[in-house]
Write an enzyme that holds these catalytic residues in place. Structure first.
Site, PDB file in Angstrom:
ATOM      1  CB  CYS A   1      24.470 -16.256 -55.139  1.00 52.83           C
ATOM      2  SG  CYS A   1      26.039 -15.499 -55.391  1.00 52.83           S
TER       3      CYS A   1
ATOM      4  CG  ASN B   1      14.713 -10.648 -46.491  1.00 56.26           C
ATOM      5  OD1 ASN B   1      15.918 -10.516 -46.681  1.00 56.26           O
ATOM      6  ND2 ASN B   1      14.073 -11.782 -46.748  1.00 56.26           N
TER       7      ASN B   1
ATOM      8  CG  ASN C   1      16.440 -18.700 -50.649  1.00 53.18           C
ATOM      9  OD1 ASN C   1      16.000 -17.796 -49.938  1.00 53.18           O
ATOM     10  ND2 ASN C   1      17.714 -18.990 -50.720  1.00 53.18           N
TER      11      ASN C   1
ATOM     12  CE  LYS D   1      24.132 -13.640 -39.594  1.00 55.45           C
ATOM     13  NZ  LYS D   1      23.771 -12.315 -39.148  1.00 55.45           N
TER      14      LYS D   1
ATOM     15  N   GLY E   1      10.540 -20.320 -41.121  1.00 55.21           N
ATOM     16  CA  GLY E   1      11.320 -19.092 -41.240  1.00 55.21           C
ATOM     17  C   GLY E   1      10.604 -17.902 -40.641  1.00 55.21           C
TER      18      GLY E   1
ATOM     19  CG  ASN F   1      22.728 -21.234 -46.031  1.00 55.13           C
ATOM     20  OD1 ASN F   1      23.389 -20.455 -46.691  1.00 55.13           O
ATOM     21  ND2 ASN F   1      21.509 -21.595 -46.374  1.00 55.13           N
TER      22      ASN F   1
ATOM     23  N   GLY G   1       8.490 -22.622 -46.586  1.00 53.93           N
ATOM     24  CA  GLY G   1       7.807 -21.528 -47.268  1.00 53.93           C
ATOM     25  C   GLY G   1       6.448 -21.315 -46.634  1.00 53.93           C
ATOM     26  N   GLY G   2       6.360 -20.322 -45.747  1.00 54.25           N
ATOM     27  CA  GLY G   2       5.073 -19.935 -45.180  1.00 54.25           C
ATOM     28  C   GLY G   2       4.526 -20.851 -44.112  1.00 54.25           C
TER      29      GLY G   2
HETATM   30  C1  LIG Z   1      14.808 -12.096 -42.990  1.00 50.50           C
HETATM   31  C2  LIG Z   1      15.183 -13.323 -43.796  1.00 50.50           C
HETATM   32  C3  LIG Z   1      16.525 -13.669 -43.926  1.00 50.50           C
HETATM   33  C4  LIG Z   1      16.871 -14.806 -44.676  1.00 50.50           C
HETATM   34  N1  LIG Z   1      18.211 -15.143 -44.778  1.00 50.50           N
HETATM   35  C5  LIG Z   1      18.561 -16.253 -45.487  1.00 50.50           C
HETATM   36  C6  LIG Z   1      19.930 -16.640 -45.568  1.00 50.50           C
HETATM   37  O1  LIG Z   1      20.835 -16.029 -44.967  1.00 50.50           O
HETATM   38  N2  LIG Z   1      20.227 -17.733 -46.315  1.00 50.50           N
HETATM   39  C7  LIG Z   1      19.265 -18.489 -46.956  1.00 50.50           C
HETATM   40  O2  LIG Z   1      19.606 -19.485 -47.610  1.00 50.50           O
HETATM   41  N3  LIG Z   1      17.947 -18.166 -46.851  1.00 50.50           N
HETATM   42  C8  LIG Z   1      17.585 -17.071 -46.147  1.00 50.50           C
HETATM   43  N4  LIG Z   1      16.254 -16.749 -46.014  1.00 50.50           N
HETATM   44  C9  LIG Z   1      15.220 -17.606 -46.634  1.00 50.50           C
HETATM   45  C10 LIG Z   1      14.559 -18.551 -45.594  1.00 50.50           C
HETATM   46  O3  LIG Z   1      15.510 -19.444 -45.042  1.00 50.50           O
HETATM   47  C11 LIG Z   1      13.407 -19.371 -46.230  1.00 50.50           C
HETATM   48  O4  LIG Z   1      13.922 -20.154 -47.289  1.00 50.50           O
HETATM   49  C12 LIG Z   1      12.277 -18.493 -46.777  1.00 50.50           C
HETATM   50  O5  LIG Z   1      12.082 -17.357 -45.962  1.00 50.50           O
HETATM   51  C13 LIG Z   1      10.937 -19.244 -46.886  1.00 50.50           C
HETATM   52  O6  LIG Z   1      10.481 -19.698 -45.636  1.00 50.50           O
HETATM   53  P1  LIG Z   1       9.403 -18.861 -44.715  1.00 50.50           P
HETATM   54  O7  LIG Z   1       8.288 -18.465 -45.628  1.00 50.50           O
HETATM   55  O8  LIG Z   1       9.005 -19.815 -43.617  1.00 50.50           O
HETATM   56  O9  LIG Z   1      10.150 -17.667 -44.197  1.00 50.50           O
HETATM   57  C14 LIG Z   1      15.873 -15.611 -45.283  1.00 50.50           C
HETATM   58  C15 LIG Z   1      14.521 -15.246 -45.119  1.00 50.50           C
HETATM   59  C16 LIG Z   1      14.172 -14.126 -44.385  1.00 50.50           C
HETATM   60  C17 LIG Z   1      12.704 -13.780 -44.219  1.00 50.50           C
END
Ligand SMILES: Cc1cc2nc3c(=O)[nH]c(=O)nc-3n(C[C@H](O)[C@H](O)[C@H](O)COP(=O)(O)O)c2cc1C
Length: 294
Positions: A135, A74, A196, A50, A269, A104, A247-248
């Site tokens: 950011c 979130n 992201n 993370k 994710g 990361n 993503g998804g």
């Molecule tokens: C609960 C949560 C925490 C996340 N924390 C981070 C993070 O610390 N750093 C980051 O670059 N992306 C973070 N993400 C983004 C995920 O790495 C990913 O890019 C995004 O959720 C899309 O993928 P998914 O649809 O499979 O979840 C987070 C996503 C979720 C749901």
């Protein structure tokens, strides 16, 4: 399940193309809850930490989650121990995992990102670094990954600090992610990852005030899959460096779609919250989908 889909990514040999999305799989907590077996049969071909920041962060006030009809929103707010805490506590644990480690990082200025890249890039346990650029730069007020010039300036500062692969994690909350990807490539990035989370909001049904402690949150899960596919395809048309698409993704077919759109690796994710072994399941399904064409 044994998956045989060997992949090379930025010179790193991986058993298959499925990795975790940053912040969605806590390997240290997973060992505590599910035991060593889950770690030994690690669900991902590489582990992405993370986000690590220079200073320790508490994260956002609760509530931090809002469930969507097809996903999650979130506002966790990147809680972490900070750079010194990561080096002392988390890095030794992450280095024990049986797969390469990607750390990361995110900074609130270019100098902060440079400090993180220099410190973590110097560690032999770290195979690659992922730059979370979703950011604002406190010095310019611009989100580092939303503006091509801002991204190029960041890479110009940090690229010379490490020979390790640098993956720029693009934000979908930008007017032109392919232009940002192009700027990252031109300034020396080795890969890009996307998407992201997408900025969203929910209101408390009683009060009408924002539900999430952070005001807005990041939307992920199946709700963003079509957006991710379109953005990965658009970025693949602009850059020649490898792409980590995410993503998804919830199945092998979703992963295959992102590979077909031009990704080299696929991140999983939100699905891992439902199924901690989702990574290996999806890798197995991907192998089947590629073999059978269905
Ligand atoms: C609960 C949560 C925490 C996340 N924390 C981070 C993070 O610390 N750093 C980051 O670059 N992306 C973070 N993400 C983004 C995920 O790495 C990913 O890019 C995004 O959720 C899309 O993928 P998914 O649809 O499979 O979840 C987070 C996503 C979720 C749901």
């Amino acid at each position: 399940m044994t998956v045989s889909l060997p992949t090379t990514f930025c010179g790193i040999d991986l058993a298959h193309p499925i990795v975790n999305g940053s912040g969605t799989f806590d390997a240290i907590a997973a060992r505590r809850v599910f035991g060593d077996a889950l770690i030994e049969r690690f669900p991902f071909a590489a582990f992405v930490s993370k986000t690590v920041t220079v200073e320790a962060r508490e994260g956002n006030p609760p509530p931090r989650l809002w469930e969507l009809p097809a996903g999650l929103m979130n506002s966790i707010g990147l809680p972490n121990r900070g750079l010194d805490g990561y080096l002392a506590h988390d890095l030794p644990e992450h280095a024990r995992l049986p797969v390469p480690l990607v750390v990361n990082v995110m900074g609130f200025s270019r100098a902060e990102v440079a400090r993180l890249v220099a410190a973590l890039g110097a560690r032999e346990e770290v195979a690659a670094l992922e730059l979370n650029v979703s950011c604002p730069n406190v010095e310019t007020g611009l989100v580092m990954g939303a503006d091509p010039d801002e991204t190029a300036a960041l890479l110009a500062d940090v690229r010379p600090l490490t020979a390790k692969p640098l993956i720029v994690k693009l934000t979908p909350n930008a007017s032109d992610p392919p232009a940002v990807a192009q700027a990252a490539q031109d300034a020396g990035a080795d890969a890009v990852s996307l998407v992201n989370t997408l900025r969203g909001m929910a209101l408390d049904p009683q009060t009408g005030a924002p539900w999430l402690g952070g005001g807005t949150g990041g939307v992920s899960g199946p709700a963003v899959r079509a957006v991710a596919l379109a953005q990965v395809a658009a970025v693949a048309e602009r850059v020649t460096i490898p792409i980590v698409g995410m993503g998804g993704v919830a199945s092998g077919r979703d992963a295959r779609d992102l590979l077909r759109a031009g990704a080299t690796l696929v991140g999983v994710g939100t699905e891992s919250f439902r199924d901690p072994a989702a990574g290996s399941r999806i890798a197995g399904e991907l192998e089947d989908a590629l073999r059978t064409g269905v």
